[in-house]
Motif scaffolding. Structure first.
Motif, PDB file in Angstrom:
ATOM      1  N   TYR A  20      60.427  45.752  51.682  1.00 50.04           N
ATOM      2  CA  TYR A  20      61.075  46.065  51.149  1.00 50.04           C
ATOM      3  C   TYR A  20      62.532  45.537  52.102  1.00 50.04           C
ATOM      4  CZ  TYR A  20      66.176  48.032  50.232  1.00 50.04           C
ATOM      5  OH  TYR A  20      67.712  48.443  49.767  1.00 50.04           O
ATOM      6  N   GLY A  21      62.695  46.172  52.801  1.00 49.27           N
ATOM      7  CA  GLY A  21      63.309  45.636  54.459  1.00 49.27           C
ATOM      8  C   GLY A  21      62.878  44.132  54.559  1.00 49.27           C
ATOM      9  N   MET A  22      62.167  43.685  54.327  1.00 52.13           N
ATOM     10  CA  MET A  22      61.995  41.973  54.516  1.00 52.13           C
ATOM     11  C   MET A  22      62.590  41.361  53.847  1.00 52.13           C
ATOM     12  SD  MET A  22      57.981  40.306  54.820  1.00 52.13           S
ATOM     13  CE  MET A  22      58.774  39.817  53.057  1.00 52.13           C
ATOM     14  N   LEU A  23      62.645  42.216  52.442  1.00 52.58           N
ATOM     15  CA  LEU A  23      63.348  41.141  51.275  1.00 52.58           C
ATOM     16  C   LEU A  23      64.545  41.637  51.218  1.00 52.58           C
ATOM     17  CD1 LEU A  23      60.451  41.639  48.238  1.00 52.58           C
ATOM     18  CD2 LEU A  23      61.364  39.560  50.163  1.00 52.58           C
ATOM     19  N   ALA A  24      65.426  42.795  51.843  1.00 54.39           N
ATOM     20  CA  ALA A  24      66.695  43.268  51.126  1.00 54.39           C
ATOM     21  C   ALA A  24      67.965  42.718  52.363  1.00 54.39           C
ATOM     22  CB  ALA A  24      66.767  44.308  50.752  1.00 54.39           C
ATOM     23  N   ARG A  25      66.538  42.686  53.594  1.00 53.76           N
ATOM     24  CA  ARG A  25      67.981  42.305  54.662  1.00 53.76           C
ATOM     25  C   ARG A  25      68.462  41.543  54.603  1.00 53.76           C
ATOM     26  NH1 ARG A  25      70.445  46.603  56.324  1.00 53.76           N
ATOM     27  NH2 ARG A  25      69.455  48.208  57.415  1.00 53.76           N
ATOM     28  N   ARG A  26      69.562  40.701  55.308  1.00 54.06           N
ATOM     29  CA  ARG A  26      69.778  39.495  55.834  1.00 54.06           C
ATOM     30  C   ARG A  26      69.993  38.767  58.117  1.00 54.06           C
ATOM     31  NH1 ARG A  26      75.719  38.168  54.102  1.00 54.06           N
ATOM     32  NH2 ARG A  26      75.630  37.059  54.454  1.00 54.06           N
ATOM     33  N   HIS A  27      69.793  39.473  58.032  1.00 48.58           N
ATOM     34  CA  HIS A  27      70.158  39.310  59.399  1.00 48.58           C
ATOM     35  C   HIS A  27      68.602  39.024  59.691  1.00 48.58           C
ATOM     36  CE1 HIS A  27      70.174  39.368  63.679  1.00 48.58           C
ATOM     37  NE2 HIS A  27      71.724  38.986  63.458  1.00 48.58           N
ATOM     38  N   ALA A  28      67.836  38.451  61.091  1.00 47.90           N
ATOM     39  CA  ALA A  28      66.654  37.864  61.282  1.00 47.90           C
ATOM     40  C   ALA A  28      65.897  38.594  61.907  1.00 47.90           C
ATOM     41  CB  ALA A  28      67.159  36.604  61.851  1.00 47.90           C
ATOM     42  N   VAL A  29      67.319  39.625  62.351  1.00 48.06           N
ATOM     43  CA  VAL A  29      66.450  40.947  63.763  1.00 48.06           C
ATOM     44  C   VAL A  29      66.194  41.868  63.200  1.00 48.06           C
ATOM     45  CG1 VAL A  29      66.899  42.457  65.631  1.00 48.06           C
ATOM     46  CG2 VAL A  29      67.864  40.134  65.709  1.00 48.06           C
ATOM     47  N   MET A  30      66.657  41.849  62.093  1.00 46.19           N
ATOM     48  CA  MET A  30      66.381  43.151  60.608  1.00 46.19           C
ATOM     49  C   MET A  30      65.855  42.848  60.324  1.00 46.19           C
ATOM     50  SD  MET A  30      68.313  45.661  60.743  1.00 46.19           S
ATOM     51  CE  MET A  30      69.633  45.890  60.289  1.00 46.19           C
ATOM     52  N   VAL A  31      64.572  41.501  59.581  1.00 51.20           N
ATOM     53  CA  VAL A  31      63.618  40.936  59.029  1.00 51.20           C
ATOM     54  C   VAL A  31      62.939  41.312  59.638  1.00 51.20           C
ATOM     55  CG1 VAL A  31      62.783  38.803  58.068  1.00 51.20           C
ATOM     56  CG2 VAL A  31      64.887  39.378  57.258  1.00 51.20           C
ATOM     57  N   LEU A  32      62.490  40.992  61.099  1.00 52.89           N
ATOM     58  CA  LEU A  32      61.710  41.228  61.295  1.00 52.89           C
ATOM     59  C   LEU A  32      61.402  42.515  62.163  1.00 52.89           C
ATOM     60  CD1 LEU A  32      62.158  38.769  64.771  1.00 52.89           C
ATOM     61  CD2 LEU A  32      60.846  38.341  62.983  1.00 52.89           C
ATOM     62  N   MET A  33      62.709  42.947  62.116  1.00 53.07           N
ATOM     63  CA  MET A  33      61.709  44.539  62.730  1.00 53.07           C
ATOM     64  C   MET A  33      61.158  45.650  61.231  1.00 53.07           C
ATOM     65  SD  MET A  33      65.529  46.665  64.378  1.00 53.07           S
ATOM     66  CE  MET A  33      66.488  46.229  63.494  1.00 53.07           C
ATOM     67  N   ALA A  34      61.382  44.671  60.048  1.00 54.61           N
ATOM     68  CA  ALA A  34      60.427  45.174  59.085  1.00 54.61           C
ATOM     69  C   ALA A  34      58.933  44.927  59.150  1.00 54.61           C
ATOM     70  CB  ALA A  34      61.427  44.744  57.258  1.00 54.61           C
ATOM     71  N   ILE A  35      58.710  43.680  59.392  1.00 53.78           N
ATOM     72  CA  ILE A  35      57.810  42.820  59.721  1.00 53.78           C
ATOM     73  C   ILE A  35      56.877  43.927  60.216  1.00 53.78           C
ATOM     74  CG2 ILE A  35      56.234  40.873  60.371  1.00 53.78           C
ATOM     75  CD1 ILE A  35      58.597  39.081  58.745  1.00 53.78           C
ATOM     76  N   GLU A  36      57.555  44.353  61.629  1.00 52.89           N
ATOM     77  CA  GLU A  36      56.992  45.434  62.432  1.00 52.89           C
ATOM     78  C   GLU A  36      56.568  46.535  61.875  1.00 52.89           C
ATOM     79  OE1 GLU A  36      55.940  44.589  65.647  1.00 52.89           O
ATOM     80  OE2 GLU A  36      56.651  42.716  64.595  1.00 52.89           O
TER      81      GLU A  36
END
Lengths: 102, 165
Positions: A20-36
């Protein structure tokens, strides 16, 4: 003893949150945190299988060590790319980085 | 319910709460701190599942290195100044994808006859893990170190400022 299913459900929940975080976030660092989060969910699954399905053979733990290694390399490179993009485009929002889109 | 089970449920609840914080919080710094909570709780879950070495590695790498790296990246992209970030317009799709994934996985988990042995979970000694990493898994181990080296050099080259002339 904790049932195997509960550990797997925990992993699935963590993975869904990451997805969800990977798809719904806009900031690249947030996307990376979701991938973690997703990588950690995979590690939980590997460790659970290693402990329950094949006790004594700790292949799952070895796999998890490699996953952590790759995750460390991945986050280092990805953050370098984010810094580079920010320097060139003054934004780190993934939907504004569309240089490769026609 | 034994103490072990209680510990497992408490830790996984803490981890899920941390995960929700990561994807829910609109402040990026709060998000990063929630990530620390979530990943440390996962280290605790590893301890409950008798993966001592992984719990140590988890605290060292995720609790320390990766979080510091993320906070530094936030500092350098000045996202902390704006603090509040908006979500992407594909948020409903994200909810749908995550819910569908969880539904299918949960269905599969509860309908698969797991071949779980009756033997109790046993602790893996550090010594066995180390010996197997350097004998049976020596080649993947070396490849992983090569990947780390390439990642290191690549990160330096990508992030280095370009020459001005």
């Amino acid at each position: 003893m904790i049932p195997l299913q509960h550990a797997l459900i925990f992993g699935a929940l963590l993975f869904s949150l990451g997805l969800y975080g990977m798809l719904a976030r806009r900031h690249a660092v947030m996307v990376l945190m979701a991938i973690e989060l997703m990588l950690n969910a995979v590690n939980v699954n590997l460790v659970a299988f290693s402990a329950y399905v094949a006790p004594g053979a700790f292949v799952g733990q070895i796999f998890a060590i490699f996953v952590i290694t790759i995750a460390a390399a991945e986050i280092g490179l990805a953050l370098a790319i984010v810094l580079r993009v920010y320097r060139n485009k003054a934004t780190a929002n993934v939907d504004e980085i569309d240089l490769l889109k026609w | 319910m034994t103490a072990f089970q209680l510990l497992f449920y408490l830790l996984s609840a803490a981890s899920i709460v941390g995960g929700i914080g990561v994807v829910w919080s609109t402040n990026v710094v709060h998000s990063a701190l929630f990530l620390v909570l979530s990943l440390s709780a996962v280290a605790g879950v590893f301890l409950v599942l008798f993966a001592d070495f992984l719990a140590l590695v988890q605290i060292l790498i995720y609790g320390g290195a990766i979080t510091i790296l993320i906070l530094f990246a936030m500092m350098l992209t000045r996202v902390a100044d704006e603090a509040v970030v908006s979500d992407s317009p594909q948020k409903p799709w994200g909810v749908a994808a995550a819910a569908a994934f969880f539904g299918i996985t949960a269905y599969a988990i509860y309908n698969t006859p797991w071949n779980v042995g009756t033997a109790a979970i046993q602790r893996v000694p550090f010594r066995d893990l180390g010996v197997s990493l350097f004998t049976q898994w020596a080649i993947p181990f070396e490849v992983a170190s090569l990947v780390l080296l390439v990642g290191l050099i690549g990160a330096i080259i990508i992030a280095r400022p370009e020459d001005r002339e």
